[in-house]
Design a protein around this motif. Structure first.
Motif, PDB file in Angstrom:
ATOM      1  N   ASP A  12     218.787  10.897  33.355  1.00 13.64           N
ATOM      2  CA  ASP A  12     217.652  11.881  33.702  1.00 13.64           C
ATOM      3  C   ASP A  12     216.788  12.030  32.664  1.00 13.64           C
ATOM      4  O   ASP A  12     215.665  12.490  32.571  1.00 13.64           O
ATOM      5  N   VAL A  13     217.221  11.605  31.327  1.00 14.20           N
ATOM      6  CA  VAL A  13     216.397  11.959  30.067  1.00 14.20           C
ATOM      7  C   VAL A  13     214.981  11.597  29.949  1.00 14.20           C
ATOM      8  O   VAL A  13     214.165  12.169  29.738  1.00 14.20           O
ATOM      9  N   PRO A  14     214.636  10.156  30.566  1.00 18.02           N
ATOM     10  CA  PRO A  14     213.018   9.755  30.449  1.00 18.02           C
ATOM     11  C   PRO A  14     212.305  10.731  31.170  1.00 18.02           C
ATOM     12  O   PRO A  14     211.267  11.214  30.759  1.00 18.02           O
ATOM     13  N   ARG A  15     212.725  11.269  32.076  1.00 20.02           N
ATOM     14  CA  ARG A  15     211.896  12.163  33.370  1.00 20.02           C
ATOM     15  C   ARG A  15     211.773  13.620  32.533  1.00 20.02           C
ATOM     16  O   ARG A  15     210.719  14.236  32.541  1.00 20.02           O
ATOM     17  N   VAL A  16     213.170  13.923  32.044  1.00 15.49           N
ATOM     18  CA  VAL A  16     213.023  15.368  31.168  1.00 15.49           C
ATOM     19  C   VAL A  16     211.914  15.235  30.139  1.00 15.49           C
ATOM     20  O   VAL A  16     211.143  16.111  29.843  1.00 15.49           O
ATOM     21  N   ILE A  17     211.904  14.387  29.473  1.00 12.89           N
ATOM     22  CA  ILE A  17     210.956  14.023  28.400  1.00 12.89           C
ATOM     23  C   ILE A  17     209.594  14.008  28.859  1.00 12.89           C
ATOM     24  O   ILE A  17     208.813  14.579  28.251  1.00 12.89           O
ATOM     25  N   GLU A  18     209.281  13.356  30.039  1.00 11.23           N
ATOM     26  CA  GLU A  18     208.111  13.632  30.538  1.00 11.23           C
ATOM     27  C   GLU A  18     207.628  14.942  30.828  1.00 11.23           C
ATOM     28  O   GLU A  18     206.320  15.248  30.614  1.00 11.23           O
ATOM     29  N   ILE A  19     208.560  15.514  31.251  1.00 12.03           N
ATOM     30  CA  ILE A  19     208.008  17.227  31.887  1.00 12.03           C
ATOM     31  C   ILE A  19     208.029  17.892  30.327  1.00 12.03           C
ATOM     32  O   ILE A  19     207.042  18.776  30.551  1.00 12.03           O
ATOM     33  N   GLU A  20     208.906  17.577  29.607  1.00 10.76           N
ATOM     34  CA  GLU A  20     208.908  18.407  28.282  1.00 10.76           C
ATOM     35  C   GLU A  20     207.380  18.141  27.834  1.00 10.76           C
ATOM     36  O   GLU A  20     206.898  19.119  27.164  1.00 10.76           O
ATOM     37  N   ARG A  21     207.062  17.018  27.652  1.00 11.88           N
ATOM     38  CA  ARG A  21     205.450  16.645  27.023  1.00 11.88           C
ATOM     39  C   ARG A  21     204.579  17.730  27.884  1.00 11.88           C
ATOM     40  O   ARG A  21     203.513  18.140  27.057  1.00 11.88           O
ATOM     41  N   LEU A  22     204.719  17.697  28.975  1.00  4.93           N
ATOM     42  CA  LEU A  22     203.615  18.611  29.774  1.00  4.93           C
ATOM     43  C   LEU A  22     203.916  19.861  29.549  1.00  4.93           C
ATOM     44  O   LEU A  22     203.040  20.790  29.725  1.00  4.93           O
ATOM     45  N   ALA A  23     205.027  20.377  29.254  1.00  8.78           N
ATOM     46  CA  ALA A  23     205.376  21.873  29.263  1.00  8.78           C
ATOM     47  C   ALA A  23     205.084  22.415  27.719  1.00  8.78           C
ATOM     48  O   ALA A  23     205.227  23.699  27.806  1.00  8.78           O
ATOM     49  N   TYR A  24     205.594  21.927  26.670  1.00  7.63           N
ATOM     50  CA  TYR A  24     205.626  22.467  25.602  1.00  7.63           C
ATOM     51  C   TYR A  24     204.483  21.814  24.466  1.00  7.63           C
ATOM     52  O   TYR A  24     204.418  20.525  24.411  1.00  7.63           O
ATOM     53  N   PRO A  25     204.116  22.712  23.513  1.00  8.93           N
ATOM     54  CA  PRO A  25     203.207  22.019  22.572  1.00  8.93           C
ATOM     55  C   PRO A  25     203.733  21.021  21.465  1.00  8.93           C
ATOM     56  O   PRO A  25     203.056  20.169  21.101  1.00  8.93           O
ATOM     57  N   SER A  26     204.883  21.066  21.221  1.00  9.55           N
ATOM     58  CA  SER A  26     205.800  20.154  20.537  1.00  9.55           C
ATOM     59  C   SER A  26     207.163  19.684  21.070  1.00  9.55           C
ATOM     60  O   SER A  26     207.587  20.910  21.949  1.00  9.55           O
TER      61      SER A  26
END
Ligand SMILES: CC(C)(COP(=O)(O)OP(=O)(O)OC[C@H]1O[C@@H](n2cnc3c(N)ncnc32)[C@H](O)[C@@H]1OP(=O)(O)O)[C@@H](O)C(=O)NCCC(=O)NCCS
Length: 212
Positions: A12-26
């Motif tokens: 799941d990690v690649p998709r989690v990272i995609e969402i994290e980039r959209l959700a957090y400034p860092s």
């Protein structure tokens, strides 16, 4: 219900990272999630899937792949070959949010909670928080705590709804802009008052999500 909470896995990690980039400034380096999942026995991470998205996104991607290439200027044979479109696996495409916590003795520390921007304001961030608090009960935590940016009123509202209260500040906690963090704690989650309020909010939320 169309929404499902699953334990986060390495795939799941690649998709989690995609969402994290959209959700957090860092963001965390990708290796951080892998470490958390593999090495941290006190960490609990979840993903939220929307079963309806799986099919829609796959259909769109497949249509993309099958559509003939058109060019008014060049014959097809002269165009550079386009890289093959990778159709995401249904399981990955369906992830629209994620969250996690660490158990430290009898305290559950929420480390992250994020929804994809296209799926906010539908009760799903709340569903993630409810799922984390359920995990906190399951693993024997007595309190739930977290840090949140002082400017992040959206998240603070969500936490206040679930009984989190301000307990102090960590000065310059966030390295990207030196912003302070508000420290928030619940009351003891096994107290009758907290349990009752939590169960009421949870059942209202589940009714709302069932109806979607
Ligand atoms: C915080 C976050 C997870 C909320 O997700 P969401 O799915 O939009 O939230 P929900 O629809 O479940 O809303 C639940 C509650 O949050 C609060 N809330 C959500 N969006 C809000 C907004 N735009 N303004 C004010 N309050 C808001 C409300 O209290 C709401 O309850 P209500 O529906 O009874 O008013 C989402 O905004 C997000 O991913 N933000 C970026 C990452 C982040 O900041 N995470 C928190 C780090 S500490």
């Amino acid at each position: 219900m169309r929404y499902v909470i699953d334990r986060m896995t390495m795939s799941d990690v690649p998709r989690v990272i995609e969402i994290e980039r959209l959700a957090y400034p860092s963001t965390w380096p990708p290796s951080a999630y892998r470490k958390e999942l593999q090495d941290n026995r006190w960490a609990h991470y979840i993903v939220l899937r929307d079963k309806h998205i799986t099919e829609e996104r796959l259909v769109v991607d497949q249509q993309e792949q099958e559509r003939p290439r058109k060019s008014r200027l060049f014959p097809l044979s002269l165009l550079p070959s386009r890289p093959a479109v990778t159709v995401p696996s249904p399981d990955l495409a369906a992830i629209i949010g994620f969250a996690g916590l660490w158990l430290m003795v009898d305290e559950a520390h929420i480390t992250t909670i994020a929804m994809h921007p296209n799926y906010r304001r539908q009760g799903l961030g709340e569903f993630l928080l409810v799922s984390l608090i359920d995990i906190a009960y399951d693993i024997g935590a007595k309190w739930v705590t977290l840090e949140v940016r002082v400017s992040n009123y959206t998240a603070q509202n969500l936490y206040r709804k679930y009984g989190f209260r301000e307990a102090g500040l960590r000065h310059r906690y966030y390295s990207d802009n030196q912003e302070d963090a508000l420290i928030m704690w619940t009351d003891e989650i096994n107290s009758p008052g907290y349990k009752q309020k939590f169960q009421e909010l949870k059942s209202m939320l589940l009714q709302k999500l069932e109806a979607q």
